[in-house]
Scaffold this motif. Structure first.
Motif, PDB file in Angstrom:
ATOM      1  N   GLN A  39       0.852  -1.189   0.000  1.00 55.81           N
ATOM      2  CA  GLN A  39       0.000   0.000   0.000  1.00 55.81           C
ATOM      3  C   GLN A  39       0.884   1.233   0.000  1.00 55.81           C
ATOM      4  O   GLN A  39       1.739   1.406   0.872  1.00 55.81           O
ATOM      5  N   VAL A  42      -0.884   6.283   2.757  1.00 62.23           N
ATOM      6  CA  VAL A  42      -1.109   5.970   4.167  1.00 62.23           C
ATOM      7  C   VAL A  42      -1.868   7.097   4.870  1.00 62.23           C
ATOM      8  O   VAL A  42      -2.899   6.878   5.503  1.00 62.23           O
ATOM      9  N   ARG A  46      -8.319   9.400   1.336  1.00 58.56           N
ATOM     10  CA  ARG A  46      -8.479   8.537   0.169  1.00 58.56           C
ATOM     11  C   ARG A  46      -7.539   9.055  -0.906  1.00 58.56           C
ATOM     12  O   ARG A  46      -7.181  10.245  -0.925  1.00 58.56           O
ATOM     13  N   ASP A 339      -9.972  -0.457  -2.998  1.00 59.79           N
ATOM     14  CA  ASP A 339     -10.640  -0.202  -1.718  1.00 59.79           C
ATOM     15  C   ASP A 339     -10.561  -1.429  -0.813  1.00 59.79           C
ATOM     16  O   ASP A 339     -11.428  -1.651   0.028  1.00 59.79           O
ATOM     17  N   ARG A 340      -9.505  -2.217  -0.971  1.00 59.81           N
ATOM     18  CA  ARG A 340      -9.342  -3.440  -0.182  1.00 59.81           C
ATOM     19  C   ARG A 340      -8.835  -3.175   1.239  1.00 59.81           C
ATOM     20  O   ARG A 340      -8.318  -4.063   1.895  1.00 59.81           O
ATOM     21  N   THR A 341      -8.959  -1.931   1.690  1.00 58.40           N
ATOM     22  CA  THR A 341      -8.516  -1.554   3.031  1.00 58.40           C
ATOM     23  C   THR A 341      -9.695  -1.487   3.988  1.00 58.40           C
ATOM     24  O   THR A 341     -10.836  -1.364   3.558  1.00 58.40           O
ATOM     25  N   LYS A 344     -13.108   0.482   3.479  1.00 59.75           N
ATOM     26  CA  LYS A 344     -13.430   0.482   2.049  1.00 59.75           C
ATOM     27  C   LYS A 344     -13.170   1.815   1.361  1.00 59.75           C
ATOM     28  O   LYS A 344     -13.902   2.234   0.485  1.00 59.75           O
ATOM     29  N   PHE A 349      -2.105   1.261  -4.425  1.00 58.84           N
ATOM     30  CA  PHE A 349      -1.340   0.039  -4.212  1.00 58.84           C
ATOM     31  C   PHE A 349      -0.311  -0.110  -5.321  1.00 58.84           C
ATOM     32  O   PHE A 349      -0.463   0.449  -6.414  1.00 58.84           O
TER      33      PHE A 349
END
Length: 365
Positions: A39, A42, A46, A339-341, A344, A349
Motif C-alpha cells: 500500500q 497511508v 483517500r 478499496d481493499r482496506t 473500504k 497500491f
C-alpha cells in the motif's frame, strides 16, 4: 486459489466467443502477475489515479487530505526522496492529473475558478456530517477546465477555458499533444432538440474525445457518438489513443483504440460489462483495464492484446474495487487504486509486474 483456464472460466460470463485460434493456451493464477504488493498511500483519507513521469522520478496522484475540502486535490511525489508537494490550488474539485514527459510541469482538471467552488465544498461537508449516503456517480461539473502548472504549483495556466466538462487529459509521449474528454458541445448552442433532451437526462452523453496542441490551440473532436467517450491515453509510440466508450444506457463500457486523428476506431473488448480505465503497457503489446465482469461492485484488472484478437486475461481476484491501473515507464511495476482496506476507502497500491507472464498468458511473443 482456483486456477483459471482461458476457455471455460471466461466464455460463460462474457457471452462472446473468440475464434479458437485466438485462445491463449497457458493457464495462470491471477496472483502470478503482481507480486510484492504494498500500500503506497497511508496518511490520505483517500487517494487514487497515480501516473509517472517518463524517467520514473516523479509520480502524480489525487488525494483527499484537508478537513476543509472534501474533494480531491493533486499531489506530486518525488520517488527518490518521498517528498510530496500539492500542485493544485486547494479550492474546488480536481481530477485526472498527468506529468509532462520531460519538463517540470503537470496537467490536471480543476473547478477552482468556479465562483461557487467554496459553497459547494461547504455543502458537501455538511452532507457528510449529516451522515447522508448516496450512490457513487461521477460529477461532470461544467466548471472543470484543464490546467498546466509547474512542479511548485505556481504559474498556473488554463488551457481550455471553455464552459463544459474538460478533463481526463494526458500529454503525448513527446509532450506536443494533449488528449482529453469534454462535453463542451452541450454548452455551445449547437445541439439539436433531441441532443438537448438527451444531455438533460444524461450529461455524460455528450462527452467526446478531443485532441489539441500542448498550448491549448488547434482543438479537434475525435469521436462522434451520443454516449460517453472518455479516459484517453496515448500509446507508447504516440500513434494511437486508447479509451473507454459507454453504452447508450450507461451500464456497460468497452475498450477502444484509434489513430490520433480519430481514424481506424477499433473495439478491443466485447465483455458486455463495465470495462474502463485502459492503459498501455510500455511494450505496446497489451492493454490493462478494469472490469466488473464478476459482479456489479467487484472490479478486477484484466489485460488484452492491443488488437483485441486474444481472450482477455484476469490479473487480480480480490473482492471490491481494483481499477485505474498504470505501469511504471520501464514496465516492471504496476500501481493501481483499490478499496481493499478497512473502511473500504480507495487508496494506492503498488507491486512488481511480470511482463513475461503477461505475454505468455496472451500467447504473444
Amino acid at each position: 486459489m482456483k486456477k483459471m483456464t482461458q476457455k471455460n472460466t471466461f466464455h460463460a460470463l462474457s457471452g462472446f466467443l473468440f475464434p479458437l485460434a485466438f485462445l491463449a493456451t497457458s493457464q495462470a493464477y491471477a496472483s502470478d502477475f503482481i507480486t510484492g504488493e504494498q500500500q503506497l498511500s497511508v496518511k490520505e483519507k483517500r487517494a487514487g489515479e497515480a501516473y509517472y513521469r517518463a524517467d520514473s522520478k516523479w509520480m502524480i496522484y489525487q488525494a483527499e487530505v484537508a478537513d476543509d475540502n472534501p474533494f480531491y486535490q493533486i499531489f506530486l511525489k518525488n520517488i527518490e526522496s518521498g517528498a510530496v508537494t500539492q500542485v493544485s490550488p486547494g479550492t474546488g474539485k480536481t481530477t485526472c492529473a498527468w506529468v509532462h514527459p520531460a519538463q517540470e510541469k503537470v496537467l490536471f482538471s480543476s473547478t477552482h475558478d468556479d465562483k461557487e467552488a467554496k459553497a459547494k465544498m461547504a455543502a458537501e461537508i455538511e452532507r457528510r456530517n449529516a451522515g447522508e449516503q448516496k450512490s457513487y456517480a461521477w460529477d461532470y461539473d461544467e466548471f472543470y477546465d484543464i490546467y498546466e502548472t509547474g512542479f511548485d504549483g505556481k504559474n498556473i495556466r488554463n488551457l481550455t477555458n471553455t464552459l463544459g466538462y474538460d478533463a481526463e487529459a494526458s500529454w503525448s509521449p513527446d509532450g506536443k499533444l494533449i488528449a482529453f474528454a469534454s462535453n463542451r458541445r452541450a454548452y455551445s448552442g449547437e445541439l439539436s432538440e433531441e441532443e438537448q433532451a438527451l444531455f438533460k437526462a444524461n450529461p455524460a452523453s455528450m462527452i467526446d474525445i478531443y485532441i489539441m496542441d500542448a498550448d491549448g490551440s488547434n482543438v479537434k473532436r475525435l469521436t462522434q457518438t451520443k454516449s460517453y467517450d472518455g479516459g484517453p491515453f496515448f500509446s507508447p509510440d504516440g500513434k494511437r489513443i486508447v479509451w473507454r466508450r459507454f453504452s447508450d444506457n450507461g451500464r456497460e463500457a468497452e475498450i477502444f483504440t484509434m489513430n490520433i486523428d480519430g481514424s481506424d476506431q477499433k473495439q478491443i473488448t466485447r465483455l458486455n460489462a463495465m470495462s474502463w480505465a485502459p492503459f498501455y503497457h510500455p511494450s505496446g503489446k497489451y492493454i490493462i483495464f478494469a472490469t466488473n465482469l464478476h459482479g456489479h461492485r467487484n472490479f478486477e484488472l484484466y489485460i488484452v492484446d492491443t488488437d483485441g484478437q486474444k481472450e482477455p486475461v484476469r490479473v487480480t481476484d480480490k473482492e471490491g474495487f481494483d481499477g485505474l491501473p498504470v505501469f511504471t515507464p520501464d514496465g516492471n511495476h504496476i500501481t493501481w487504486t483499490s478499496d481493499r482496506t478497512p473502511g473500504k476507502k480507495g487508496l494506492l497500491f503498488h507491486g512488481k509486474w511480470d511482463h513475461q507472464k503477461a505475454l505468455e498468458s496472451l500467447a504473444l511473443k
